[in-house]
Design an enzyme around this catalytic site. Sequence first.
Site, mmCIF file in Angstrom:
data_model
loop_
_atom_site.group_PDB
_atom_site.id
_atom_site.type_symbol
_atom_site.label_atom_id
_atom_site.label_comp_id
_atom_site.label_asym_id
_atom_site.label_seq_id
_atom_site.Cartn_x
_atom_site.Cartn_y
_atom_site.Cartn_z
ATOM 1 N N SER A 1 62.719 34.114 58.382
ATOM 2 C CA SER A 1 61.253 35.083 58.708
ATOM 3 C C SER A 1 61.107 35.630 59.599
ATOM 4 O O SER A 1 60.699 34.756 60.945
ATOM 5 C CB SER A 1 59.815 34.640 58.050
ATOM 6 O OG SER A 1 59.033 35.721 57.964
ATOM 7 N N GLY B 1 45.335 42.591 51.173
ATOM 8 C CA GLY B 1 44.665 43.956 50.196
ATOM 9 C C GLY B 1 46.366 44.373 49.852
ATOM 10 O O GLY B 1 46.330 45.509 49.138
ATOM 11 N N LEU B 2 47.298 44.593 50.595
ATOM 12 C CA LEU B 2 48.299 45.819 49.828
ATOM 13 C C LEU B 2 49.940 45.227 49.898
ATOM 14 O O LEU B 2 51.129 45.079 49.951
ATOM 15 C CB LEU B 2 49.158 46.643 51.722
ATOM 16 C CG LEU B 2 47.856 47.220 52.130
ATOM 17 C CD1 LEU B 2 47.785 47.929 53.408
ATOM 18 C CD2 LEU B 2 47.256 48.106 51.093
ATOM 19 N N SER B 3 49.705 44.408 49.435
ATOM 20 C CA SER B 3 50.881 43.204 48.486
ATOM 21 C C SER B 3 52.527 42.839 49.318
ATOM 22 O O SER B 3 52.919 42.990 48.668
ATOM 23 C CB SER B 3 51.567 44.197 47.408
ATOM 24 O OG SER B 3 50.219 44.532 46.064
ATOM 25 N N SER C 1 52.736 38.958 49.980
ATOM 26 C CA SER C 1 53.414 39.198 49.277
ATOM 27 C C SER C 1 54.368 39.440 47.818
ATOM 28 O O SER C 1 55.212 39.005 47.972
ATOM 29 C CB SER C 1 52.534 37.589 48.036
ATOM 30 O OG SER C 1 51.575 38.339 47.702
ATOM 31 N N ASP D 1 51.462 43.785 41.053
ATOM 32 C CA ASP D 1 52.229 44.309 42.474
ATOM 33 C C ASP D 1 53.383 44.314 42.272
ATOM 34 O O ASP D 1 54.019 44.922 43.387
ATOM 35 C CB ASP D 1 51.064 43.208 43.422
ATOM 36 C CG ASP D 1 50.105 43.305 43.372
ATOM 37 O OD1 ASP D 1 49.000 44.180 42.933
ATOM 38 O OD2 ASP D 1 49.109 42.294 44.192
HETATM 39 C C1 GLA Z 1 45.996 41.901 43.055
HETATM 40 C C2 GLA Z 1 46.957 40.709 41.809
HETATM 41 C C3 GLA Z 1 46.902 41.569 40.753
HETATM 42 C C4 GLA Z 1 45.511 42.672 40.771
HETATM 43 C C5 GLA Z 1 44.068 43.741 41.876
HETATM 44 C C6 GLA Z 1 43.232 43.791 40.851
HETATM 45 O O1 GLA Z 1 46.198 42.299 43.589
HETATM 46 O O2 GLA Z 1 47.887 40.643 42.338
HETATM 47 O O3 GLA Z 1 47.019 41.263 39.998
HETATM 48 O O4 GLA Z 1 44.861 41.709 39.862
HETATM 49 O O5 GLA Z 1 44.240 42.150 42.524
HETATM 50 O O6 GLA Z 1 43.428 44.931 40.196
#
Ligand code: GLA
Length: 386
Positions: free
Chosen positions: A70, A128-130, A132, A176
């Site tokens: 990475s 909080g932008l996914s 992972s 996500d």
């Molecule tokens: C995180 C989790 C998602 C969802 C959101 C809240 O991003 O990974 O699956 O539950 O929180 O909506």
Amino acid sequence: MTADAAGAVREGFRRVHGGSPEGVWAAPGRVNLIGEHTDYNDGFALPMALPQAVVVAARRRGDGLLRLHSAQGGAAATAVLRVEDLAPGATEGWARYPAGVVWALRERGLAVGGADVYLDSTVPAGAGLSSSAALECAVAVAYDELYGLGMARPELARAAQHAENAYAGVPCGVMDQMASVCCAGGHALHLDSRSLEVRQVPFDLAGHGLRLLVLDTRVKHDLADGAYAALRAGCERAARLLGLPALRDLDGAGLPAALTRLPGELVPLVRHVVTENARVGRAVAELAAGRPEALGPLLTEGHASLRDDYGASCAETDLAVAAAVAAGALGARMTGGGFGGSVIALVRAGEAADVAAAVAEAFAAAGRAAPAVLEAVPSPGARRIG
Ligand code: GLA
């Protein structure tokens, strides 16, 4: 995601692994427009993919080794694992996510072996932008093609979610991963988390003179993981008490009677989930009618519900929302799991700079560093880019 990004990752691959990869793939991060904490209740959500993505260059290996590197890994940038030894708990740090995907594919009985993998990401981590999910989905689409698996998109998302739940130990829902693999450029994704049916909803911000800002507060509270699991458990308990498969099966009409049958502490949780599912329906109707500006009040209403009923907000995200709305944003809310992370603000294009400046000022007055500002442009989901 451009040819440049693919070229840079190919070059990184050559430097670390030698030779050329068999392909280069990208999977984006996301913001969720509305429909928060609904996915693990089998409910609805409306995410869109960001331009920021994880890019992966990969090449199969015949010796059963998974060699991961990475560009963001720092001192622990390289991990060398034996595919047959992959097991939950056996991998540490960032490598849990890509290794977890390979494990999850094998758990499905799929004949996948090793690979040389080089990863680079523009998705901010911990915002909080996914990031992972983007990492998992990039590896999932790469493996799907390299090993000729022919998996449908929802299956890839389920495998990636399985990796995160069972291998990385995070009890997330499926939103996500579905956003990362299913989104389309210029669209938001209307997701049914029970059936995994999706509908692409046109989301033409620029054409309507709008911009969607992402304000990354750069805080993540320690309680986040435990609090998420506790909220999820509370929802599942409420559904059991009501004799429902999931809270998705309760609608606004049935809500008042249902609330009288629940212990007090579960009432606000259930109220959030039911009203939030309804807000997704209203948001989709507005977008389908070509009124994206009408999303604004729904965002702010959704934030109030997350703050007051669900308890998933925090001082920093509340401050960013309040300051953005006071400065003229059409609406704003926290996005993602909460307890920190990012806020989205829907603004008129000409007012974006003023809103961002007002939020920075409010943070300065509270003795905090200004949030990092990104722009959310509805972007394509996971795909091969080179
Ligand atoms: C995180 C989790 C998602 C969802 C959101 C809240 O991003 O990974 O699956 O539950 O929180 O909506």
